[in-house]
Design a protein around this motif. Structure first.
Motif, PDB file in Angstrom:
ATOM      1  N   HIS A  76      99.223  60.869 -17.605  1.00 23.61           N
ATOM      2  CA  HIS A  76      98.732  59.598 -18.146  1.00 23.61           C
ATOM      3  C   HIS A  76      97.786  58.899 -17.171  1.00 23.61           C
ATOM      4  CE1 HIS A  76     101.471  59.688 -21.643  1.00 23.61           C
ATOM      5  NE2 HIS A  76     102.273  60.334 -20.802  1.00 23.61           N
ATOM      6  N   GLY A  77      97.047  59.706 -16.416  1.00 23.23           N
ATOM      7  CA  GLY A  77      96.009  59.147 -15.563  1.00 23.23           C
ATOM      8  C   GLY A  77      96.225  59.278 -14.074  1.00 23.23           C
ATOM      9  N   ASP A  78      97.498  59.397 -13.641  1.00 20.73           N
ATOM     10  CA  ASP A  78      97.762  59.455 -12.204  1.00 20.73           C
ATOM     11  C   ASP A  78      97.265  60.746 -11.564  1.00 20.73           C
ATOM     12  OD1 ASP A  78      98.891  57.016 -12.525  1.00 20.73           O
ATOM     13  OD2 ASP A  78     100.859  57.534 -11.700  1.00 20.73           O
ATOM     14  N   LEU A  79      96.909  61.725 -12.385  1.00 18.80           N
ATOM     15  CA  LEU A  79      96.337  62.970 -11.865  1.00 18.80           C
ATOM     16  C   LEU A  79      95.073  62.677 -11.057  1.00 18.80           C
ATOM     17  CD1 LEU A  79      96.799  66.124 -12.130  1.00 18.80           C
ATOM     18  CD2 LEU A  79      94.993  66.061 -13.846  1.00 18.80           C
ATOM     19  N   GLY A  80      94.464  61.535 -11.354  1.00 19.72           N
ATOM     20  CA  GLY A  80      93.236  61.142 -10.678  1.00 19.72           C
ATOM     21  C   GLY A  80      93.387  60.902  -9.187  1.00 19.72           C
ATOM     22  N   GLY A  93     107.882  66.650  -8.097  1.00 19.40           N
ATOM     23  CA  GLY A  93     109.081  67.288  -8.604  1.00 19.40           C
ATOM     24  C   GLY A  93     109.632  66.407  -9.704  1.00 19.40           C
ATOM     25  N   MET A  94     110.509  66.962 -10.519  1.00 20.89           N
ATOM     26  CA  MET A  94     111.076  66.215 -11.638  1.00 20.89           C
ATOM     27  C   MET A  94     112.574  66.016 -11.413  1.00 20.89           C
ATOM     28  SD  MET A  94     109.758  64.898 -14.374  1.00 20.89           S
ATOM     29  CE  MET A  94     110.468  63.914 -15.704  1.00 20.89           C
ATOM     30  N   GLY A  95     113.091  64.866 -11.774  1.00 25.33           N
ATOM     31  CA  GLY A  95     114.519  64.618 -11.632  1.00 25.33           C
ATOM     32  C   GLY A  95     114.943  64.565 -10.177  1.00 25.33           C
ATOM     33  N   LYS A  96     116.052  65.242  -9.843  1.00 32.04           N
ATOM     34  CA  LYS A  96     116.560  65.239  -8.466  1.00 32.04           C
ATOM     35  C   LYS A  96     115.538  65.846  -7.517  1.00 32.04           C
ATOM     36  CE  LYS A  96     120.657  63.788  -9.895  1.00 32.04           C
ATOM     37  NZ  LYS A  96     120.385  63.837 -11.364  1.00 32.04           N
ATOM     38  N   ALA A  97     114.851  66.902  -7.955  1.00 29.61           N
ATOM     39  CA  ALA A  97     113.820  67.528  -7.112  1.00 29.61           C
ATOM     40  C   ALA A  97     112.694  66.542  -6.832  1.00 29.61           C
ATOM     41  CB  ALA A  97     113.268  68.785  -7.782  1.00 29.61           C
ATOM     42  N   GLY A  98     112.444  65.654  -7.777  1.00 29.37           N
ATOM     43  CA  GLY A  98     111.428  64.626  -7.582  1.00 29.37           C
ATOM     44  C   GLY A  98     111.830  63.649  -6.493  1.00 29.37           C
ATOM     45  N   GLN A  99     113.118  63.318  -6.435  1.00 28.31           N
ATOM     46  CA  GLN A  99     113.602  62.432  -5.380  1.00 28.31           C
ATOM     47  C   GLN A  99     113.432  63.079  -4.005  1.00 28.31           C
ATOM     48  OE1 GLN A  99     114.733  59.240  -5.845  1.00 28.31           O
ATOM     49  NE2 GLN A  99     114.116  59.504  -7.959  1.00 28.31           N
ATOM     50  N   ILE A 100     113.668  64.380  -3.947  1.00 28.64           N
ATOM     51  CA  ILE A 100     113.471  65.115  -2.693  1.00 28.64           C
ATOM     52  C   ILE A 100     111.992  65.122  -2.327  1.00 28.64           C
ATOM     53  CG2 ILE A 100     113.761  67.331  -1.517  1.00 28.64           C
ATOM     54  CD1 ILE A 100     116.391  65.875  -2.302  1.00 28.64           C
ATOM     55  N   ALA A 101     111.138  65.361  -3.320  1.00 30.28           N
ATOM     56  CA  ALA A 101     109.691  65.379  -3.087  1.00 30.28           C
ATOM     57  C   ALA A 101     109.198  64.033  -2.577  1.00 30.28           C
ATOM     58  CB  ALA A 101     108.955  65.772  -4.376  1.00 30.28           C
ATOM     59  N   MET A 102     109.753  62.962  -3.119  1.00 27.11           N
ATOM     60  CA  MET A 102     109.379  61.615  -2.688  1.00 27.11           C
ATOM     61  C   MET A 102     109.787  61.391  -1.231  1.00 27.11           C
ATOM     62  SD  MET A 102     110.363  57.999  -4.540  1.00 27.11           S
ATOM     63  CE  MET A 102     109.991  58.713  -6.139  1.00 27.11           C
ATOM     64  N   GLU A 116     103.279  72.250 -16.157  1.00 30.72           N
ATOM     65  CA  GLU A 116     102.129  71.603 -16.793  1.00 30.72           C
ATOM     66  C   GLU A 116     101.238  70.937 -15.753  1.00 30.72           C
ATOM     67  OE1 GLU A 116     103.785  68.983 -19.695  1.00 30.72           O
ATOM     68  OE2 GLU A 116     104.203  70.603 -21.124  1.00 30.72           O
ATOM     69  N   LEU A 117     101.853  70.362 -14.714  1.00 31.92           N
ATOM     70  CA  LEU A 117     101.077  69.729 -13.650  1.00 31.92           C
ATOM     71  C   LEU A 117     100.176  70.747 -12.949  1.00 31.92           C
ATOM     72  CD1 LEU A 117     100.319  67.370 -11.800  1.00 31.92           C
ATOM     73  CD2 LEU A 117     102.386  67.857 -10.476  1.00 31.92           C
ATOM     74  N   VAL A 133     101.617  61.637  -0.393  1.00 26.24           N
ATOM     75  CA  VAL A 133     101.927  60.739  -1.494  1.00 26.24           C
ATOM     76  C   VAL A 133     102.711  61.514  -2.542  1.00 26.24           C
ATOM     77  CG1 VAL A 133      99.765  61.225  -2.723  1.00 26.24           C
ATOM     78  CG2 VAL A 133     100.949  59.055  -3.124  1.00 26.24           C
ATOM     79  N   PHE A 134     103.616  60.832  -3.226  1.00 22.37           N
ATOM     80  CA  PHE A 134     104.371  61.452  -4.315  1.00 22.37           C
ATOM     81  C   PHE A 134     103.644  61.210  -5.628  1.00 22.37           C
ATOM     82  CE2 PHE A 134     107.445  60.870  -7.820  1.00 22.37           C
ATOM     83  CZ  PHE A 134     107.966  62.159  -7.874  1.00 22.37           C
ATOM     84  N   LEU A 135     103.481  62.270  -6.408  1.00 28.13           N
ATOM     85  CA  LEU A 135     102.864  62.170  -7.729  1.00 28.13           C
ATOM     86  C   LEU A 135     103.910  62.528  -8.770  1.00 28.13           C
ATOM     87  CD1 LEU A 135     100.442  61.928  -9.685  1.00 28.13           C
ATOM     88  CD2 LEU A 135      99.932  64.341  -9.184  1.00 28.13           C
ATOM     89  N   HIS A 136     104.256  61.560  -9.630  1.00 23.88           N
ATOM     90  CA  HIS A 136     105.235  61.838 -10.674  1.00 23.88           C
ATOM     91  C   HIS A 136     104.577  62.751 -11.716  1.00 23.88           C
ATOM     92  CE1 HIS A 136     108.141  61.398 -13.863  1.00 23.88           C
ATOM     93  NE2 HIS A 136     108.948  60.753 -13.027  1.00 23.88           N
ATOM     94  N   PRO A 137     105.197  63.883 -12.024  1.00 22.98           N
ATOM     95  CA  PRO A 137     104.552  64.846 -12.923  1.00 22.98           C
ATOM     96  C   PRO A 137     104.282  64.316 -14.327  1.00 22.98           C
ATOM     97  CG  PRO A 137     106.835  65.463 -12.502  1.00 22.98           C
ATOM     98  CD  PRO A 137     106.502  64.373 -11.543  1.00 22.98           C
ATOM     99  N   SER A 138     105.138  63.428 -14.819  1.00 22.75           N
ATOM    100  CA  SER A 138     104.890  62.861 -16.156  1.00 22.75           C
ATOM    101  C   SER A 138     103.776  61.835 -16.117  1.00 22.75           C
ATOM    102  CB  SER A 138     106.168  62.228 -16.712  1.00 22.75           C
ATOM    103  OG  SER A 138     107.134  63.221 -16.974  1.00 22.75           O
TER     104      SER A 138
END
Length: 200
Positions: free
Chosen positions: A79-83, A47-56, A105-106, A70-75
């Motif tokens: 840059h490689g973390d998609l792996g 998730g991005m922003g506040k939603a990202g904190q909830i996802a984490m 985009e993710l 595991v939490f994956l930051h969409p940005s």
């Protein structure tokens, strides 16, 4: 002031009670159990922003209750973390609008990496582009924010958190997660001590 606080509590509580309850919850839990516990993948939240904190937070709560996540930051994914994504992993994506650019985009990037990856989406907009890509969509009911500007994620994030709790608790029931299992994952702090006492 007390009346104002009471009103805020009432509005947040009502938003939780207004979460649409459908068979999508059972399907989501079954999918988590299938992909993570049977096929040995992991739950990947984002998730991005506040939603990202909830996802984490959801990811760490799942980890502590027997479901690897595991939490994956969409940005960072761009840059490689998609792996981090593997064959039997399951995506849990959170976006109130269902239009968050980085999350949309993710989904595209994940599809190009592995078109078989399944997705659970938590959103306030079940007609959104993100929801349309989901295997399972869990709607928040799109509550009004208690923020006086009607902008700051407040009520929406409360509801997202509760939906995450529902998934965690139902997955614990489905997998038969015990206090002994809990104590093995909590070695420090009060919870660790308490769980060891209860598991004796």
């Amino acid at each position: 002031m007390n009346a104002s606080i009471y009103d805020l509590l009432q509005r947040e509580a009502q938003a939780v009670l207004n979460i649409p309850i459908t068979d999508a919850y059972e399907k989501a839990v079954d999918l988590i159990v299938e992909q993570v516990h049977r096929k040995k993948g992991k739950l990947v939240t984002s998730g991005m922003g506040k939603a990202g904190q909830i996802a984490m937070n959801i990811a760490t709560t799942f980890c502590s209750t027997g479901t690897p996540a595991v939490f994956l930051h969409p940005s960072e994914a761009q840059h490689g973390d998609l792996g981090i994504l593997q064959e039997h992993d399951l995506l849990l994506l959170i976006s109130n609008s269902g239009k968050t650019r980085e999350i949309v985009e993710l989904t595209d990037l994940a599809y190009k990496l592995n078109s078989n990856l399944k997705k659970i989406v938590i959103t306030g907009n079940p007609d959104s582009p993100l929801a349309q890509t989901a295997d399972i969509c869990l709607a928040t009911g799109h509550p009004d924010e208690v923020c006086p500007l009607g902008m700051t994620p407040t009520t929406s994030t409360t509801v997202m958190t509760v939906i995450g709790d529902i998934l965690v608790v139902e997955a614990m029931k489905k997998t038969g997660f015990t206090i002994e299992d809990y104590s093995k994952r909590h070695h420090g702090g009060y919870l660790g001590e308490r769980s060891r006492e209860l598991s004796k």
